[in-house]
Design a protein around this motif. Structure first.
Motif: not given
Length: 84
Positions: A18, A21-22, A25
């Motif tokens: 996570d 992914n953050r 992003s």
């Protein structure tokens, strides 16, 4: 205890994924922001060419007409009221 250790390791792996992914992003968003700022500096976007002023005057006129019509319908100036 091995079941708990497996759950903890799965949770840590999930949290790590996570976070990756953050971070990706955030980096993608920053890259897009740089592109947008470059286009703004070059004058491609964000500059008024005058058409929006004409549209705003038209919208103001239309809003005025609709408001007056709404007041007429709400407060109902009826010609029958004034007849004798």
């Amino acid at each position: 205890m091995s079941n708990q250790e497996e759950l903890v390791s799965e949770l840590k792996a999930s949290v790590d994924q996570d976070l990756k992914n953050r971070q990706k992003s955030i980096e993608d968003g920053e890259a897009l922001d740089k592109i947008i700022h470059q286009r703004m500096d070059a004058g491609e976007i964000g500059i008024s060419h005058g058409a929006d002023k004409h549209v705003s005057v038209i919208m103001l006129g239309l809003a005025t007409v609709v408001t007056i019509f709404a007041f007429y319908m709400i407060f109902g100036v009826s010609p029958d009221y004034y007849t004798g």
